[in-house]
Design a protein around this motif. Structure first.
Motif, PDB file in Angstrom:
ATOM      1  N   ILE A   1       0.757  -1.199   0.135  1.00 28.47           N
ATOM      2  CA  ILE A   1      -0.079   0.046   0.017  1.00 28.47           C
ATOM      3  C   ILE A   1       0.984   1.297   0.262  1.00 28.47           C
ATOM      4  O   ILE A   1       1.768   1.234   0.778  1.00 28.47           O
ATOM      5  CB  ILE A   1      -1.113  -0.025   1.227  1.00 28.47           C
ATOM      6  CG1 ILE A   1      -1.768  -1.108   1.226  1.00 28.47           C
ATOM      7  CG2 ILE A   1      -1.647   1.426   1.164  1.00 28.47           C
ATOM      8  CD1 ILE A   1      -2.749  -1.363   2.465  1.00 28.47           C
ATOM      9  N   GLN A   2       0.640   2.296  -0.842  1.00 25.90           N
ATOM     10  CA  GLN A   2       1.253   3.434  -0.836  1.00 25.90           C
ATOM     11  C   GLN A   2       0.574   4.480  -0.590  1.00 25.90           C
ATOM     12  O   GLN A   2      -0.699   4.576  -1.688  1.00 25.90           O
ATOM     13  CB  GLN A   2       1.939   3.570  -2.454  1.00 25.90           C
ATOM     14  CG  GLN A   2       3.107   2.656  -2.890  1.00 25.90           C
ATOM     15  CD  GLN A   2       3.652   2.629  -4.249  1.00 25.90           C
ATOM     16  OE1 GLN A   2       3.122   3.416  -4.892  1.00 25.90           O
ATOM     17  NE2 GLN A   2       4.551   1.777  -4.411  1.00 25.90           N
ATOM     18  N   VAL A   3       0.766   5.265   0.198  1.00 27.16           N
ATOM     19  CA  VAL A   3       0.194   6.578   0.792  1.00 27.16           C
ATOM     20  C   VAL A   3       0.937   7.720   0.466  1.00 27.16           C
ATOM     21  O   VAL A   3       2.158   7.730   0.822  1.00 27.16           O
ATOM     22  CB  VAL A   3      -0.110   6.475   2.319  1.00 27.16           C
ATOM     23  CG1 VAL A   3      -0.963   7.744   2.852  1.00 27.16           C
ATOM     24  CG2 VAL A   3      -0.809   5.008   2.627  1.00 27.16           C
TER      25      VAL A   3
ATOM     26  N   ILE B   1       3.263  -1.224   3.952  1.00 28.55           N
ATOM     27  CA  ILE B   1       2.922   0.028   3.795  1.00 28.55           C
ATOM     28  C   ILE B   1       3.721   1.061   3.678  1.00 28.55           C
ATOM     29  O   ILE B   1       4.602   1.269   4.688  1.00 28.55           O
ATOM     30  CB  ILE B   1       1.520   0.236   4.821  1.00 28.55           C
ATOM     31  CG1 ILE B   1       1.122   1.785   4.612  1.00 28.55           C
ATOM     32  CG2 ILE B   1       2.052   0.124   6.158  1.00 28.55           C
ATOM     33  CD1 ILE B   1      -0.248   2.042   5.427  1.00 28.55           C
ATOM     34  N   ARG B   2       3.690   1.928   2.810  1.00 31.03           N
ATOM     35  CA  ARG B   2       4.818   3.062   2.823  1.00 31.03           C
ATOM     36  C   ARG B   2       4.207   4.487   2.622  1.00 31.03           C
ATOM     37  O   ARG B   2       3.002   4.468   1.871  1.00 31.03           O
ATOM     38  CB  ARG B   2       5.627   3.035   1.654  1.00 31.03           C
ATOM     39  CG  ARG B   2       6.821   4.093   1.473  1.00 31.03           C
ATOM     40  CD  ARG B   2       8.002   3.555   0.557  1.00 31.03           C
ATOM     41  NE  ARG B   2       8.545   2.401   1.095  1.00 31.03           N
ATOM     42  CZ  ARG B   2       9.571   1.594   0.436  1.00 31.03           C
ATOM     43  NH1 ARG B   2       9.881   2.128  -0.549  1.00 31.03           N
ATOM     44  NH2 ARG B   2       9.792   0.565   1.144  1.00 31.03           N
ATOM     45  N   ILE B   3       4.487   5.409   3.549  1.00 29.39           N
ATOM     46  CA  ILE B   3       4.008   6.810   3.532  1.00 29.39           C
ATOM     47  C   ILE B   3       4.859   7.685   3.099  1.00 29.39           C
ATOM     48  O   ILE B   3       5.908   7.794   3.694  1.00 29.39           O
ATOM     49  CB  ILE B   3       3.415   6.952   4.882  1.00 29.39           C
ATOM     50  CG1 ILE B   3       2.335   5.846   5.435  1.00 29.39           C
ATOM     51  CG2 ILE B   3       2.425   8.316   4.880  1.00 29.39           C
ATOM     52  CD1 ILE B   3       1.979   5.942   6.712  1.00 29.39           C
ATOM     53  N   ARG B   4       4.507   8.718   2.220  1.00 26.56           N
ATOM     54  CA  ARG B   4       5.363   9.805   1.937  1.00 26.56           C
ATOM     55  C   ARG B   4       4.387  10.985   2.014  1.00 26.56           C
ATOM     56  O   ARG B   4       3.227  10.917   1.843  1.00 26.56           O
ATOM     57  CB  ARG B   4       5.988   9.568   0.573  1.00 26.56           C
ATOM     58  CG  ARG B   4       5.220   9.646  -0.562  1.00 26.56           C
ATOM     59  CD  ARG B   4       5.848   9.481  -1.948  1.00 26.56           C
ATOM     60  NE  ARG B   4       4.970   9.740  -3.008  1.00 26.56           N
ATOM     61  CZ  ARG B   4       5.065  10.726  -3.803  1.00 26.56           C
ATOM     62  NH1 ARG B   4       6.047  11.517  -3.563  1.00 26.56           N
ATOM     63  NH2 ARG B   4       4.256  10.672  -4.893  1.00 26.56           N
ATOM     64  N   PHE B   5       5.306  12.198   2.210  1.00 23.62           N
ATOM     65  CA  PHE B   5       4.351  13.518   2.139  1.00 23.62           C
ATOM     66  C   PHE B   5       4.850  14.354   0.921  1.00 23.62           C
ATOM     67  O   PHE B   5       6.256  14.279   0.538  1.00 23.62           O
ATOM     68  CB  PHE B   5       4.696  14.118   3.736  1.00 23.62           C
ATOM     69  CG  PHE B   5       4.277  13.284   4.739  1.00 23.62           C
ATOM     70  CD1 PHE B   5       2.987  13.598   5.178  1.00 23.62           C
ATOM     71  CD2 PHE B   5       5.111  12.411   5.502  1.00 23.62           C
ATOM     72  CE1 PHE B   5       2.456  13.117   6.374  1.00 23.62           C
ATOM     73  CE2 PHE B   5       4.605  11.773   6.589  1.00 23.62           C
ATOM     74  CZ  PHE B   5       3.223  12.076   7.014  1.00 23.62           C
ATOM     75  N   GLU B   6       3.877  14.983   0.438  1.00 23.66           N
ATOM     76  CA  GLU B   6       4.372  15.707  -0.772  1.00 23.66           C
ATOM     77  C   GLU B   6       3.728  17.175  -0.546  1.00 23.66           C
ATOM     78  O   GLU B   6       2.528  17.210  -0.043  1.00 23.66           O
ATOM     79  CB  GLU B   6       3.876  15.218  -1.986  1.00 23.66           C
ATOM     80  CG  GLU B   6       4.117  15.691  -3.253  1.00 23.66           C
ATOM     81  CD  GLU B   6       3.718  15.200  -4.469  1.00 23.66           C
ATOM     82  OE1 GLU B   6       3.005  15.696  -5.528  1.00 23.66           O
ATOM     83  OE2 GLU B   6       3.828  13.581  -4.604  1.00 23.66           O
ATOM     84  N   GLU B   7       4.473  18.395  -0.708  1.00 25.16           N
ATOM     85  CA  GLU B   7       3.843  19.614  -0.540  1.00 25.16           C
ATOM     86  C   GLU B   7       3.344  19.932  -2.081  1.00 25.16           C
ATOM     87  O   GLU B   7       3.770  19.841  -2.833  1.00 25.16           O
ATOM     88  CB  GLU B   7       5.151  20.450  -0.307  1.00 25.16           C
ATOM     89  CG  GLU B   7       4.662  21.839   0.292  1.00 25.16           C
ATOM     90  CD  GLU B   7       5.808  22.685   0.840  1.00 25.16           C
ATOM     91  OE1 GLU B   7       5.798  24.058   0.824  1.00 25.16           O
ATOM     92  OE2 GLU B   7       6.525  22.113   1.564  1.00 25.16           O
ATOM     93  N   VAL B   8       2.121  20.781  -1.935  1.00 24.08           N
ATOM     94  CA  VAL B   8       1.395  21.200  -2.795  1.00 24.08           C
ATOM     95  C   VAL B   8       1.229  22.667  -2.564  1.00 24.08           C
ATOM     96  O   VAL B   8       1.505  23.205  -1.871  1.00 24.08           O
ATOM     97  CB  VAL B   8      -0.037  20.511  -2.885  1.00 24.08           C
ATOM     98  CG1 VAL B   8       0.124  19.047  -3.286  1.00 24.08           C
ATOM     99  CG2 VAL B   8      -0.745  20.493  -1.566  1.00 24.08           C
TER     100      VAL B   8
END
Length: 108
Positions: free
Chosen positions: A2-4, A101-108
């Motif tokens: 699962i990619q978050v 499960i891998r979680i990443r944060f992306e700035e928008v």
């Protein structure tokens, strides 16, 4: 796996993309997929029920896709619910590992 992806601006979580299947157990009885689904659906049902915040989203159960983004400002209630969702997802990742499960944060 699962990619978050959590989409954030300088102040708030603006949306989230969750895709894939954990592969921890057999399809239909995978406790990680069930956990992620329960956390996610509860968060967005809560946002819909307890706030007036506008959002768009889509779901495809077959490929394991959930996508949502706020279309206007984010209230403190929605931000708290999003923070709670991310905390729950991070807890699952820490308990079971980035293999599932891998979680990443992306700035928008």
């Amino acid at each position: 796996m699962i990619q978050v992806t959590v989409y954030r601006d300088c102040e708030n979580t603006r949306g989230i993309l969750i895709k894939g299947h954990a592969g921890y157990g057999e399809y239909g009885s995978d406790i990680l997929c069930a956990s992620v689904s329960a956390l996610t659906l509860n968060a967005f049902n809560s946002i819909e029920q307890f706030t007036d915040d506008a959002f768009d989203g889509s779901v495809d159960e077959e490929i394991g896709l959930f996508e949502m983004h706020f279309t206007e400002s984010v209230s403190p209630k929605s931000q708290l619910l999003m923070d709670s969702l991310v905390l729950g997802l991070q807890s699952i990742s820490e308990s079971y590992g980035k293999k599932y499960i891998r979680i990443r944060f992306e700035e928008v």
